[in-house]
Design a protein around this motif. Structure first.
Motif, PDB file in Angstrom:
ATOM      1  N   TRP A 168      23.350  60.546 102.600  1.00  0.00           N
ATOM      2  CA  TRP A 168      23.935  61.889 102.451  1.00  0.00           C
ATOM      3  C   TRP A 168      23.845  62.431 101.015  1.00  0.00           C
ATOM      4  CZ3 TRP A 168      25.291  66.327 104.444  1.00  0.00           C
ATOM      5  CH2 TRP A 168      26.277  67.105 103.846  1.00  0.00           C
ATOM      6  N   VAL A 176      22.101  66.015  99.850  1.00  0.00           N
ATOM      7  CA  VAL A 176      22.819  67.065  99.109  1.00  0.00           C
ATOM      8  C   VAL A 176      22.038  67.442  97.851  1.00  0.00           C
ATOM      9  CG1 VAL A 176      24.915  67.553  97.759  1.00  0.00           C
ATOM     10  CG2 VAL A 176      25.095  66.485 100.019  1.00  0.00           C
ATOM     11  N   TYR A 233      27.719  65.906 109.088  1.00  0.00           N
ATOM     12  CA  TYR A 233      28.285  65.845 107.737  1.00  0.00           C
ATOM     13  C   TYR A 233      28.633  67.226 107.206  1.00  0.00           C
ATOM     14  CZ  TYR A 233      28.193  60.979 106.696  1.00  0.00           C
ATOM     15  OH  TYR A 233      28.493  59.650 106.685  1.00  0.00           O
ATOM     16  N   PHE A 234      27.927  68.237 107.686  1.00  0.00           N
ATOM     17  CA  PHE A 234      28.213  69.606 107.259  1.00  0.00           C
ATOM     18  C   PHE A 234      29.387  70.179 108.053  1.00  0.00           C
ATOM     19  CE2 PHE A 234      23.620  69.068 106.485  1.00  0.00           C
ATOM     20  CZ  PHE A 234      23.561  69.398 105.143  1.00  0.00           C
ATOM     21  N   ILE A 270      29.235  77.615 105.156  1.00  0.00           N
ATOM     22  CA  ILE A 270      29.882  76.354 104.803  1.00  0.00           C
ATOM     23  C   ILE A 270      29.785  76.131 103.302  1.00  0.00           C
ATOM     24  CG2 ILE A 270      29.447  75.227 107.028  1.00  0.00           C
ATOM     25  CD1 ILE A 270      27.175  73.691 105.346  1.00  0.00           C
ATOM     26  N   GLN A 271      30.508  75.128 102.828  1.00  0.00           N
ATOM     27  CA  GLN A 271      30.406  74.733 101.425  1.00  0.00           C
ATOM     28  C   GLN A 271      30.401  73.212 101.366  1.00  0.00           C
ATOM     29  OE1 GLN A 271      33.096  76.773  98.853  1.00  0.00           O
ATOM     30  NE2 GLN A 271      32.303  75.759  97.021  1.00  0.00           N
ATOM     31  N   PHE A 272      29.479  72.642 100.592  1.00  0.00           N
ATOM     32  CA  PHE A 272      29.529  71.203 100.330  1.00  0.00           C
ATOM     33  C   PHE A 272      29.405  71.051  98.826  1.00  0.00           C
ATOM     34  CE2 PHE A 272      24.924  71.027  99.956  1.00  0.00           C
ATOM     35  CZ  PHE A 272      24.526  72.061 100.787  1.00  0.00           C
ATOM     36  N   GLY A 273      30.380  70.374  98.217  1.00  0.00           N
ATOM     37  CA  GLY A 273      30.437  70.356  96.758  1.00  0.00           C
ATOM     38  C   GLY A 273      30.538  71.785  96.264  1.00  0.00           C
ATOM     39  N   LYS A 307      27.445  76.836  98.243  1.00  0.00           N
ATOM     40  CA  LYS A 307      27.768  77.634  99.439  1.00  0.00           C
ATOM     41  C   LYS A 307      26.477  77.809 100.216  1.00  0.00           C
ATOM     42  CE  LYS A 307      31.805  80.047  97.955  1.00  0.00           C
ATOM     43  NZ  LYS A 307      32.146  80.775  96.741  1.00  0.00           N
ATOM     44  N   GLN A 308      26.564  77.725 101.503  1.00  0.00           N
ATOM     45  CA  GLN A 308      25.346  77.655 102.294  1.00  0.00           C
ATOM     46  C   GLN A 308      25.572  78.256 103.671  1.00  0.00           C
ATOM     47  OE1 GLN A 308      22.273  75.929 101.223  1.00  0.00           O
ATOM     48  NE2 GLN A 308      21.731  77.319 102.876  1.00  0.00           N
TER      49      GLN A 308
END
Ligand code: URA
Length: 190
Positions: free
Chosen positions: A106, A110, A131-132, A148-151, A154-155
């Protein structure tokens, strides 16, 4: 540094860090990615299969052929998008990737997305979606773009069924084709 060289660094780091050493031992090679680092759209599958393991590229077998056909249907060349998998070594006998294998890969996924910064991430199947969108059910949300946001990143993410699952299932196949057909409109709006 160019995006290409930053991605090469990540690829080398997977090898240097010995990620999933057991899987690596049973595989022919690391299957990192294919396509264009400047792409607006990134597709993320599950894990390499037999053909991918041999050729060192994701989605080059039957599922890949179907993916290429769907890209063509929406006027996209495979070389204009970026294609990768959450797990980057072939699991033995094509079994599903294990939770710890997905977890191990993962952070590298990222980092790939941090470099590419695509307009749209398209997950293919539940393994790359989870995971998202940890609590989502693919049967309920496929084809619906999500913010969504990971860390820090923004995506916009579009969860789709996996082409291998849809290949021989008539209704799922049509659903995937219909969901795929929405990609140009979704990207245009971003
Ligand atoms: N299925 C995947 O999820 N990835 C590949 O690379 C090939 C088949």
């Amino acid at each position: 540094m160019t995006k290409q060289s930053e991605l090469q660094t990540i690829q080398q780091q997977i090898l240097d860090d010995g990620v999933c050493a057991e899987l690596a031992q049973g595989a022919t090679q690391l299957v990192f990615a294919d396509g264009n680092p400047e792409a607006d759209i990134v597709f993320i599958g599950e894990a390499p299969g037999k053909n991918e393991d041999i050729q060192g590229k994701p989605f080059v077998g039957a599922a890949g052929k179907f993916l290429n056909e769907m890209l063509e249907m929406i006027g996209l060349q495979r070389s204009s998008v970026y294609i990768t998998n959450i797990v980057k070594y072939r699991p033995p006998d094509n079994r599903d990737p294990l939770p710890e294998e997905k977890k191990a890969f993962w952070p590298y996924l990222v980092r790939q997305l941090n470099v590419i910064k695509p307009k749209l991430v398209v997950t293919l199947g539940r393994h790359s979606m989870e995971y998202f969108l940890p609590n989502a059910k693919i049967s309920q949300i496929h084809g619906e773009p999500k913010r969504i946001q990971f860390g820090e990143q923004k995506q916009v993410l579009l969860p789709l069924f996996h082409p291998a699952a849809a290949l021989y299932n008539g209704s799922m196949r049509q659903t995937l084709i219909d969901d795929f057909a929405r990609i140009p409109m979704i990207v245009e709006k971003l």
